[in-house]
Design a protein around this motif. Sequence first.
Motif, mmCIF file in Angstrom:
data_model
loop_
_atom_site.group_PDB
_atom_site.id
_atom_site.type_symbol
_atom_site.label_atom_id
_atom_site.label_comp_id
_atom_site.label_asym_id
_atom_site.label_seq_id
_atom_site.Cartn_x
_atom_site.Cartn_y
_atom_site.Cartn_z
ATOM 1 N N THR A 283 1.125 -1.273 -0.119
ATOM 2 C CA THR A 283 0.510 0.137 -0.199
ATOM 3 C C THR A 283 0.897 0.909 -0.122
ATOM 4 N N LEU A 284 0.081 2.202 0.079
ATOM 5 C CA LEU A 284 0.551 3.538 0.042
ATOM 6 C C LEU A 284 2.211 3.565 1.361
ATOM 7 N N ASP A 308 -2.661 13.810 3.131
ATOM 8 C CA ASP A 308 -3.493 14.945 4.130
ATOM 9 C C ASP A 308 -4.205 13.315 4.054
ATOM 10 N N GLN A 309 -3.841 12.390 5.530
ATOM 11 C CA GLN A 309 -4.834 11.858 5.995
ATOM 12 C C GLN A 309 -4.513 9.953 5.152
ATOM 13 N N ALA A 310 -3.418 9.966 5.924
ATOM 14 C CA ALA A 310 -2.667 8.557 4.562
ATOM 15 C C ALA A 310 -3.664 8.046 4.821
ATOM 16 N N ALA A 316 -7.213 -0.419 -2.187
ATOM 17 C CA ALA A 316 -7.025 -0.149 -3.914
ATOM 18 C C ALA A 316 -6.126 0.632 -4.238
ATOM 19 N N VAL A 317 -6.362 2.004 -3.300
ATOM 20 C CA VAL A 317 -5.705 3.360 -4.798
ATOM 21 C C VAL A 317 -4.244 3.075 -4.249
ATOM 22 N N GLY A 318 -3.849 3.041 -2.902
ATOM 23 C CA GLY A 318 -2.728 2.858 -2.156
ATOM 24 C C GLY A 318 -1.811 1.563 -2.766
#
Length: 413
Positions: A283-284, A308-310, A316-318
């Motif tokens: 993930t991110l 902001d607000q990781a 899925a986006v990360g």
Amino acid sequence: MSVAVVPEHPWLLPGALTRSPTVVRRTARDWVVDSLCFLLALAWALFSFGDAVSPDPELALNAGPGWLVGVDLVLGVWVSAALWLRRRWPLALAVATAPLALFSSSAGIAMLVILFTVLLHRPLPTGAALVAWHLATTPVYLALRPDPELPFWPAVAWTVLIVGVAVAWALFVRARRQLVLSLRERADRAEAEQQLRVAQARQLERTRIAREMHDVLAHRISLLSLHAGALEFRPDAPPEEVARAAGVIRASAHAALQDLREVIGVLRAEAGGEAIPERPQPTLGDVPALVAESRAAGVRVGVVDEVDQAAALPAAVGRSAYRIVQEGLTNARKHAPGTRVTVRLAGGPGDGLAVEIRNPLPVGEVVGSAIPGTGTGLVGVAERVSLAGGRLAHGRDAAGDFQLAAWLPWPAS
């Protein structure tokens, strides 16, 4: 010579109601039904013969001319025996026995069974023509062999009623068997569609695995090639640097083998076996480890984190952001070794996530052997971003640097 064999219930085959099978294989139920039909038709033929030779003058009136009694018995027995062929040649049997409707009493039940079979297994116009023939011959039959108990028109009405019951029963059974055929076809079609969906799901999963394998192994192997190239062009490097490079090569090779083993394990599990649980996808939050790995390989990487607000970022986006950064670092090592790479992450809920990897283009030709590639890395990234509903841009910017920029949707929570 080959002989076609029809299943036990040929009416369940598509088009079976309109074509004649070559060979009919009777089931136990068919044997019972055919035996009952034969015995019933034969019993009626003998009963009619008994009435014809009875001393009762009223019963003898229905027998007709004397020569007809014996002929009618022979014909009745013959048609009763021919019922064993009605499943194979119903129409031919109906045509052959049609003239008997003019005068034969002994073949009455047998002809009703034949009429029932034609209505059941042949096109409806053919059955309707046969029904019309039997109704049209009724006045001729009653004129030749009048009923001893009923007047002419009541006898006609009684005959029409009997034929109508046989027709209604045949049409009911025909409709029911067509319904069974339709339901079976629907079930087969649903099963085929389910198998197709399963095959498509497996193909999509294999495509996903292949994409992940490309992203991961390209990153690992580029690290291997980078360190191996450094050892090749710096044979006089201090032992500490050689040992450190060899350690990175060993670790990268081990990680690549581990990733490859997991991919092959998943593919084998799909081919037939117990499913192997996948390890957690990156993930991110795994981007710093990815950057540290590249720095350990000698790549100068700078990171600008403005997210902001990781912690609220969807997994899925990360994961897509991680793969984009991974592909950008891999491309930089391949095509612009020695340059400084800048990774920028920015965004927040509702604004989306921006991922940007930028590096100056190398001046002159790249020294040493270029790292081989498939040329499909950016294609895979574009597909991943498109599936996520984002945007992707890559190429030289106004400052002359190479830029890989993506925007991924991040819905507000």
